[in-house]
Enzyme design. Structure first.
Site, PDB file in Angstrom:
ATOM      1  N   HIS A 378      -1.898  -1.363 -15.498  1.00  0.00           N
ATOM      2  CA  HIS A 378      -0.791   0.180 -15.297  1.00  0.00           C
ATOM      3  C   HIS A 378       0.688   0.311 -16.400  1.00  0.00           C
ATOM      4  O   HIS A 378       0.863   0.707 -16.724  1.00  0.00           O
ATOM      5  CB  HIS A 378      -0.808   0.418 -13.907  1.00  0.00           C
ATOM      6  CG  HIS A 378       0.115   1.188 -14.642  1.00  0.00           C
ATOM      7  ND1 HIS A 378       0.030   3.428 -13.692  1.00  0.00           N
ATOM      8  CD2 HIS A 378       1.139   1.816 -13.713  1.00  0.00           C
ATOM      9  CE1 HIS A 378       0.234   3.695 -13.410  1.00  0.00           C
ATOM     10  NE2 HIS A 378       1.150   3.001 -13.333  1.00  0.00           N
ATOM     11  N   GLU A 379       1.142  -1.148 -15.559  1.00  0.00           N
ATOM     12  CA  GLU A 379       2.609  -0.760 -16.288  1.00  0.00           C
ATOM     13  C   GLU A 379       2.679  -1.455 -17.615  1.00  0.00           C
ATOM     14  O   GLU A 379       3.634  -0.905 -18.168  1.00  0.00           O
ATOM     15  CB  GLU A 379       3.570  -1.888 -15.403  1.00  0.00           C
ATOM     16  CG  GLU A 379       3.482  -1.241 -13.991  1.00  0.00           C
ATOM     17  CD  GLU A 379       4.575  -0.086 -14.129  1.00  0.00           C
ATOM     18  OE1 GLU A 379       5.223   0.112 -14.086  1.00  0.00           O
ATOM     19  OE2 GLU A 379       4.232   0.177 -12.699  1.00  0.00           O
ATOM     20  N   HIS A 508       9.113   7.360  -4.256  1.00  0.00           N
ATOM     21  CA  HIS A 508       9.292   8.154  -5.076  1.00  0.00           C
ATOM     22  C   HIS A 508       9.675   9.183  -3.944  1.00  0.00           C
ATOM     23  O   HIS A 508      10.562  10.234  -5.113  1.00  0.00           O
ATOM     24  CB  HIS A 508       7.564   9.142  -5.679  1.00  0.00           C
ATOM     25  CG  HIS A 508       6.777   7.570  -6.199  1.00  0.00           C
ATOM     26  ND1 HIS A 508       6.586   6.750  -5.928  1.00  0.00           N
ATOM     27  CD2 HIS A 508       6.674   7.261  -7.803  1.00  0.00           C
ATOM     28  CE1 HIS A 508       5.699   5.756  -6.246  1.00  0.00           C
ATOM     29  NE2 HIS A 508       6.018   6.264  -7.721  1.00  0.00           N
TER      30      HIS A 508
HETATM   31 ZN   LIG Z   1       3.237   4.353 -13.482  1.00  0.00          ZN
END
Ligand SMILES: [Zn+2]
Ligand SMILES: *[C@@H]1O[C@H](CO)[C@@H](O)[C@H](O)[C@H]1NC(C)=O
Ligand SMILES: *[C@@H]1O[C@H](CO)[C@@H](O)[C@H](O)[C@H]1NC(C)=O
Ligand SMILES: *[C@@H]1O[C@H](CO)[C@@H](O)[C@H](O)[C@H]1NC(C)=O
Length: 617
Positions: A378-379, A508
């Site tokens: 993902h990163e 988040h």
């Molecule tokens: Zn991300």
């Protein structure tokens, strides 16, 4: 296409009235002159902005990678200085009549800069805003809790012990203790700061001419009806979610008895994840076909002597195999891929673009687990995106929309996690002719992909309402749980009050990062995957060995080249165009996701009815 007639028509229309003709004439003289100036101006702005972004990112990195007071002070100082310069440029920029420019590319560059974000705040407000977010991040990142069995042991952290306990423990009181302690350590401490943050974020949004911060966030999607579209996407997926929810509740009830209500929402602490956003950790407790166990990928990674570097090299190898970018030497030199022992850092994985076209880094406390194996892809997907659009003017160096950015690495991981590819990596030994074994893998995938969608939707529905004032501090928590209950079918393990602030237990939320991007990503990654599989001849719904969930685009250079074309656009075009370039489709659409999971859906429907499992809550 032959464009001339439409231009002729335009001129004819303009000539119909004398007024228009005169306006057109002056327009020509003045605005073309202004556009020429604007073109020179935007080049200067792009260069200056990239330099400032580089400084800001370095200061942010230094803090995130070493949480000291000094580094925080320095970060705030640098961000403050950068904001002052950014605002100055912005004021000059806004003095141009850019909305009237003929050159659409130039106009779009101005448009990108016209939303200034938090930098629009006055110096003092901005400092307070950054301080508020910094404080919340620090409280979150340094939160530790006590062990259930040994209450004197109080240094359990999320990245190590807590994740393991949630994954492995089936001891309900222990899970409840972990769940509650984590929230006690954050919510009450940040609630005041969070309110201040909301106030300042909204203030910034209003200076940017938005009604509130939610509107400013959603502006990135360039669609007035975007909230309605999210809503209809959710309805597209809901039947599938209901089935996996019902199946899970039915089996959790067998494990935990009456703690799980037969027809109610599922208690949030029993799903193997702190936020009940990914249920893969409990999936192996009730696989569709328990006599076809799935190999423990984490264990196999460790057996094969994977370390953080080897995990990232494996990810890089996949990207290279489809003709995408190799990581630069500076990536390997500067990234932090393991948790350092000599300082505190923000462990939450992130990928960084230092805006100079060559410095890209990842910061992640990699542990050798299946989950982190996926997160590494993902990163790295973010880094590949950065590298593909690095030659765009600075104004266009971002994803087509934020969901695109999140989707790239995940989409690659769909191939990597296909049974075929995992077999090739010798991480699993799934018999691909065995429908039951393959369905087990798909179930595992569903327990992470399908269940994230309602969670992601809840997180930002809650925040949109907080920013718009529909949810106030007096009912932060009640409304949070109302949404969790109604959309996700989840409830807290014990009654909560407004002394608690459970939304803040999610990184988040306190880190000022929008979340709907993950909802978008989890839908469009299947659209992208389907296209690339079709393009590389790996998907054919009539061929049982070429179903979507089996597709792996490893070494499919054609797929990679096509993907690169879209990524290289950055945000230079509205996202529907980027999507069309790749998929031929201009809309977000969950049907690729539904296609992928269709065999699972059919099986769950049958099974739930056979078990007389209640659907819904
Ligand atoms: Zn991300
Ligand atoms: C962390 O930052 C401090 C300054 O606040 C510095 O003295 C220290 O060397 C840094 N640690 C590392 C490992 O870079
Ligand atoms: C790989 O990508 C480069 C551009 O990034 C392109 O020039 C080259 O033709 C591609 N290779 C293949 C085999 O398609
Ligand atoms: C794979 O599964 C098929 C269908 O269930 C079976 O006929 C075959 O023997 C299996 N192969 C191996 C190597 O187990």
């Amino acid at each position: 296409m032959w464009k001339f007639p439409s231009l002729l028509l335009l001129i004819t229309i303009l000539q119909i009235s004398d007024f228009h003709l005169r306006r057109y004439a002056s327009y020509d003289a003045y605005y073309l002159y202004e556009e020429r100036n604007a073109r020179r101006f935007i080049e200067i702005i792009n260069e200056a902005s990239a330099k400032d972004e580089n400084k800001a990112q370095l200061a942010e990195w230094n803090y995130a990678a070493n949480l000291t007071e000094e580094n925080l002070r320095n970060k705030l100082l640098v961000l403050g200085e950068v904001a002052v310069r950014t605002k100055k440029r912005w004021m000059k920029l806004m003095s141009f009549q850019w909305k009237k420019f003929w050159d659409l590319d130039l106009k779009r560059q101005f448009k990108q800069y016209s939303v200034l974000g938090a930098s629009a705040l006055c110096r003092e407000d901005l400092a307070n805003y950054l301080k508020a977010v910094g404080e919340m991040e620090k409280i979150y990142s340094t939160n530790t809790i006590c062990d259930f069995k040994d209450p004197t042991k109080c240094h359990l952290t999320m990245d190590k012990e807590i994740v393991d306990i949630l994954k492995n423990s089936r001891n309900e009181p222990e899970l409840k203790h972990i769940w509650t302690s984590w929230r006690n350590g954050i919510g009450p401490k940040v609630k005041g700061v969070f309110q201040n943050y909301v106030f300042l974020a909204n203030k910034a949004a209003r200076i940017n001419k938005f009604a509130n911060n939610a509107e400013m966030w959603l502006d990135r999607y360039e669609d007035y009806y975007i909230k309605l579209k999210f809503h209809s996407l959710w309805y597209q997926i809901q039947p599938l979610y209901f089935e996996i929810h019902a199946y899970t509740r039915y089996h959790l009830r067998k494990i935990y008895g009456n703690i799980v209500n037969e027809r109610g929402p599922i208690p949030a602490h029993l799903l193997g994840n702190m936020w009940a956003q990914n249920w893969a950790n409990v999936a192996t407790d009730f696989l569709p076909f328990p006599n076809k166990p799935i190999a423990d990928i984490s264990e196999n990674l460790r057996k094969q002597k994977y370390d953080a570097i080897k995990i990232f090299e494996t990810a890089e190898n996949f990207f290279i195999s489809i003709n995408m970018s190799t990581m630069l030497p500076s990536f390997w030199r500067n990234s932090i891929l393991e948790k350092p022992i000599d300082r505190e850092i923000i462990c939450h994985g992130s990928a960084w673009d230092f805006a100079d076209g060559k410095d890209f880094r990842i910061k992640m406390c990699t542990t050798i687990t299946e989950e982190n194996f996926v997160v590494a892809h993902h990163e790295m997907g973010h880094i590949e995106y950065y590298m593909q659009y690095k030659d765009q003017p600075f104004s266009f160096r971002s994803g087509a929309n934020p969901g695109f950015h999140e989707a790239i690495g995940d989409m690659i991981a769909l191939s990597v996690k296909s049974a075929k590819h995992l077999n090739e990596l010798r991480l699993t030994e799934v018999n691909l002719s065995d429908q039951e074994a393959v369905l087990n893998s798909m179930f595992l995938m569903g327990m992470s992909k399908i269940v994230l969608l309602p969670f992601a939707y809840v997180v930002d529905q809650w925040r949109w309402a907080v920013f718009s004032g529909q949810i106030t501090p007096e009912n932060y928590n009640a409304k949070w749980w109302e949404l969790r209950r109604s959309i996700q079918g989840i409830q807290p393990p014990s009654p909560r009050s407004e002394q608690d602030f459970d939304a803040a237990s999610k990184y988040h939320v306190i880190a000022d990062t929008p979340y709907i991007r993950y909802f978008v990503s989890f839908i469009i990654q299947f659209q992208f995957h389907k296209t690339l599989c079709l393009q590389s001849g790996e998907y054919n719904n009539n061929d049982p060995f070429k179903r979507l969930h089996l597709c792996d685009i490893y070494r499919k250079v054609k797929a990679g080249n096509l993907l690169k074309k879209m990524l290289a656009l950055g945000s230079s075009r509205p996202w529907p165009e980027a999507m069309e370039l790749l998929t031929g489709q201009r809309e977000m659409d969950a049907s690729a996701l539904l296609e992928y999971f269709e065999p699972l859906y059919m099986w769950l429907r049958m099974e739930n009815r056979k078990n007389r499992a209640f659907i819904g809550w």
